[in-house]
Design a protein around this motif. Structure first.
Motif, PDB file in Angstrom:
ATOM      1  N   LEU A   1     -20.708  -1.544  -8.275  1.00 59.45           N
ATOM      2  CA  LEU A   1     -19.659  -2.494  -7.927  1.00 59.45           C
ATOM      3  C   LEU A   1     -20.034  -3.312  -6.691  1.00 59.45           C
ATOM      4  O   LEU A   1     -19.772  -4.519  -6.621  1.00 59.45           O
ATOM      5  N   MET A   2     -20.658  -2.664  -5.715  1.00 59.26           N
ATOM      6  CA  MET A   2     -21.080  -3.381  -4.508  1.00 59.26           C
ATOM      7  C   MET A   2     -22.142  -4.421  -4.833  1.00 59.26           C
ATOM      8  O   MET A   2     -22.071  -5.568  -4.372  1.00 59.26           O
ATOM      9  N   GLN A   3     -23.130  -4.030  -5.627  1.00 58.62           N
ATOM     10  CA  GLN A   3     -24.190  -4.975  -5.976  1.00 58.62           C
ATOM     11  C   GLN A   3     -23.656  -6.116  -6.838  1.00 58.62           C
ATOM     12  O   GLN A   3     -24.036  -7.278  -6.649  1.00 58.62           O
ATOM     13  N   ALA A   4     -22.751  -5.786  -7.771  1.00 59.89           N
ATOM     14  CA  ALA A   4     -22.193  -6.827  -8.644  1.00 59.89           C
ATOM     15  C   ALA A   4     -21.328  -7.799  -7.850  1.00 59.89           C
ATOM     16  O   ALA A   4     -21.392  -9.020  -8.060  1.00 59.89           O
ATOM     17  N   SER A   5     -20.518  -7.269  -6.909  1.00 59.11           N
ATOM     18  CA  SER A   5     -19.670  -8.152  -6.104  1.00 59.11           C
ATOM     19  C   SER A   5     -20.508  -8.995  -5.154  1.00 59.11           C
ATOM     20  O   SER A   5     -20.216 -10.174  -4.928  1.00 59.11           O
ATOM     21  N   GLY A   6     -21.568  -8.392  -4.605  1.00 63.41           N
ATOM     22  CA  GLY A   6     -22.470  -9.161  -3.740  1.00 63.41           C
ATOM     23  C   GLY A   6     -23.160 -10.269  -4.515  1.00 63.41           C
ATOM     24  O   GLY A   6     -23.296 -11.399  -4.031  1.00 63.41           O
ATOM     25  N   ALA A   7     -23.581  -9.951  -5.745  1.00 61.19           N
ATOM     26  CA  ALA A   7     -24.191 -10.973  -6.595  1.00 61.19           C
ATOM     27  C   ALA A   7     -23.189 -12.071  -6.915  1.00 61.19           C
ATOM     28  O   ALA A   7     -23.544 -13.258  -6.967  1.00 61.19           O
ATOM     29  N   GLY A   8     -21.926 -11.684  -7.100  1.00 64.48           N
ATOM     30  CA  GLY A   8     -20.881 -12.676  -7.364  1.00 64.48           C
ATOM     31  C   GLY A   8     -20.706 -13.641  -6.209  1.00 64.48           C
ATOM     32  O   GLY A   8     -20.527 -14.854  -6.412  1.00 64.48           O
ATOM     33  N   LEU A   9     -20.767 -13.124  -4.989  1.00 62.10           N
ATOM     34  CA  LEU A   9     -20.657 -13.987  -3.811  1.00 62.10           C
ATOM     35  C   LEU A   9     -21.843 -14.944  -3.720  1.00 62.10           C
ATOM     36  O   LEU A   9     -21.685 -16.113  -3.356  1.00 62.10           O
ATOM     37  N   MET A  10     -23.018 -14.437  -4.067  1.00 63.78           N
ATOM     38  CA  MET A  10     -24.199 -15.308  -4.036  1.00 63.78           C
ATOM     39  C   MET A  10     -24.133 -16.357  -5.144  1.00 63.78           C
ATOM     40  O   MET A  10     -24.620 -17.477  -4.969  1.00 63.78           O
ATOM     41  N   VAL A  11     -23.539 -16.002  -6.274  1.00 58.61           N
ATOM     42  CA  VAL A  11     -23.326 -16.983  -7.339  1.00 58.61           C
ATOM     43  C   VAL A  11     -22.408 -18.089  -6.856  1.00 58.61           C
ATOM     44  O   VAL A  11     -22.648 -19.279  -7.104  1.00 58.61           O
ATOM     45  N   THR A  12     -21.353 -17.701  -6.131  1.00 53.46           N
ATOM     46  CA  THR A  12     -20.428 -18.685  -5.566  1.00 53.46           C
ATOM     47  C   THR A  12     -21.153 -19.645  -4.632  1.00 53.46           C
ATOM     48  O   THR A  12     -20.942 -20.869  -4.675  1.00 53.46           O
ATOM     49  N   ALA A  13     -22.039 -19.086  -3.810  1.00 55.86           N
ATOM     50  CA  ALA A  13     -22.805 -19.924  -2.886  1.00 55.86           C
ATOM     51  C   ALA A  13     -23.749 -20.851  -3.641  1.00 55.86           C
ATOM     52  O   ALA A  13     -23.910 -22.022  -3.288  1.00 55.86           O
ATOM     53  N   ALA A  14     -24.376 -20.316  -4.713  1.00 51.55           N
ATOM     54  CA  ALA A  14     -25.308 -21.128  -5.498  1.00 51.55           C
ATOM     55  C   ALA A  14     -24.607 -22.267  -6.220  1.00 51.55           C
ATOM     56  O   ALA A  14     -25.218 -23.301  -6.510  1.00 51.55           O
ATOM     57  N   ASN A  15     -23.319 -22.094  -6.485  1.00 56.28           N
ATOM     58  CA  ASN A  15     -22.539 -23.128  -7.166  1.00 56.28           C
ATOM     59  C   ASN A  15     -21.827 -24.058  -6.190  1.00 56.28           C
ATOM     60  O   ASN A  15     -20.851 -24.707  -6.548  1.00 56.28           O
ATOM     61  N   GLY A  16     -22.327 -24.101  -4.962  1.00 53.84           N
ATOM     62  CA  GLY A  16     -21.781 -25.035  -3.994  1.00 53.84           C
ATOM     63  C   GLY A  16     -20.853 -24.419  -2.979  1.00 53.84           C
ATOM     64  O   GLY A  16     -20.189 -25.127  -2.222  1.00 53.84           O
ATOM     65  N   GLY A  17     -20.791 -23.069  -2.955  1.00 53.74           N
ATOM     66  CA  GLY A  17     -19.950 -22.400  -1.982  1.00 53.74           C
ATOM     67  C   GLY A  17     -20.549 -22.457  -0.583  1.00 53.74           C
ATOM     68  O   GLY A  17     -21.610 -23.027  -0.359  1.00 53.74           O
ATOM     69  N   SER A  18     -19.891 -21.819   0.347  1.00 56.44           N
ATOM     70  CA  SER A  18     -20.337 -21.843   1.741  1.00 56.44           C
ATOM     71  C   SER A  18     -21.549 -20.945   1.943  1.00 56.44           C
ATOM     72  O   SER A  18     -21.791 -20.008   1.180  1.00 56.44           O
ATOM     73  N   THR A  19     -22.303 -21.231   2.989  1.00 57.43           N
ATOM     74  CA  THR A  19     -23.461 -20.401   3.317  1.00 57.43           C
ATOM     75  C   THR A  19     -23.017 -19.006   3.748  1.00 57.43           C
ATOM     76  O   THR A  19     -23.774 -18.044   3.604  1.00 57.43           O
TER      77      THR A  19
END
Length: 288
Positions: free
Chosen positions: A131-149
């Motif tokens: 769950l930690m790795q999946a949620s962390g990957a989700g945050l990085m996906v958000t960043a890759a799609n134009g989210g904040s650094t």
């Protein structure tokens, strides 16, 4: 569209390497799928799903290789997420097999953790890591799609935390397995071991030990990768994703093709049908 200034890789991904690992994981996972359904070894479902994650992950890398250097976020997200979390699924099946091996040799008294708690504890830790790795990957996906650094930074931190949880639980698991085997082999001057020599427990313990070490090595390299960051040596050289992730995880899958736990399951089922009289340890006929 990817955000301005976004760069998926520090190199142009190799199409040849990606195709090779698609084939390797695809074939091995299909074998696991056939073995799982033909033998009804249901606790190996996570192992099978992890194999499909690896296969699709490398399909994502092949798609990225075809796009170089104008990468889109879709294939990058597929490969980065699935290749990251697949080993957590492998771990779940590995944890569940140890309990069955202990029951096979009636070695509950040699385990440092009660068998009915062993699987629950380690699988719970594995779920937390997943769950930690999946949620962390989700945050990085958000960043890759134009989210904040800050989302990317937080995502990396969570992923590293998840990998540390995985390393911790796998380290404890490996230690528990080693202690169990040492206690078993040294009991009663080896007399107990000689009474269960007809059982194939040694090769299954070897598979568990070897696979655990492979996942530990992979997880340590992954921690180094994320700690170093995008411009780090590991993330800047494609060889690491194949040598210390893809290859190690494929070898692990092959080990369990050769030493499949269906054998343990079949022996336990036959013992149950015998009414629990034992495997020749307490005077019954050897079950072979």
């Amino acid at each position: 569209m990817p955000p301005t200034g976004w760069k998926a890789y520090q190199y142009n991904p190799s199409m040849g390497a990606a195709i090779l690992f698609i084939i390797l994981f695809g074939i091995t996972t299909m074998i696991h799928t056939w073995r799982l359904f033909s033998t009804r070894t249901w606790f190996f479902i996570p192992m099978m799903i992890g194999g499909y994650f690896e296969t699709v992950g490398y399909i994502g890398r092949a798609m990225s290789a075809n796009q170089s250097p104008n990468w889109t976020t879709g294939p990058y997200i597929i490969q980065s997420t699935l290749l990251l979390i697949a080993p957590a699924l492998f771990a779940a099946s590995i944890y569940m097999e140890l309990g069955r091996v202990i029951l096979l040799v009636r070695g509950e008294r040699f385990s440092i953790v009660r068998v009915n708690w062993l699987t629950k504890i380690f699988v719970a830790g594995d779920v937390l890591s997943f769950l930690m790795q999946a949620s962390g990957a989700g945050l990085m996906v958000t960043a890759a799609n134009g989210g904040s650094t800050s989302s990317a930074s937080t995502g990396k931190t969570v992923i590293v935390g998840g990998l540390f949880v995985q390393i911790l639980f796998f380290g404890i698991f490996l230690l528990s397995a080693i202690i169990f085997q040492r206690r078993l082999t040294s009991s009663r001057g080896g007399g107990y071991v000689s009474s269960i020599d007809h059982l194939p427990w040694r090769k299954h313990m070897f598979a568990l030990h070897t696979s655990s070490v492979l996942i530990l090595i992979r997880s340590v390299v992954r921690v180094i990768e994320y700690v170093q960051g995008t411009d780090g040596f590991v993330m800047s050289n494609e060889v690491f994703i194949y040598a210390f992730d893809g290859l190690l995880m494929w070898v692990m899958l092959v080990i369990f093709v050769v030493v499949h736990p269906c054998e343990v399951g079949a022996l336990l089922k036959r013992e149950k049908l015998r009414g629990g009289r034992g495997f020749g340890v307490d005077g019954g006929e050897p079950l072979v």
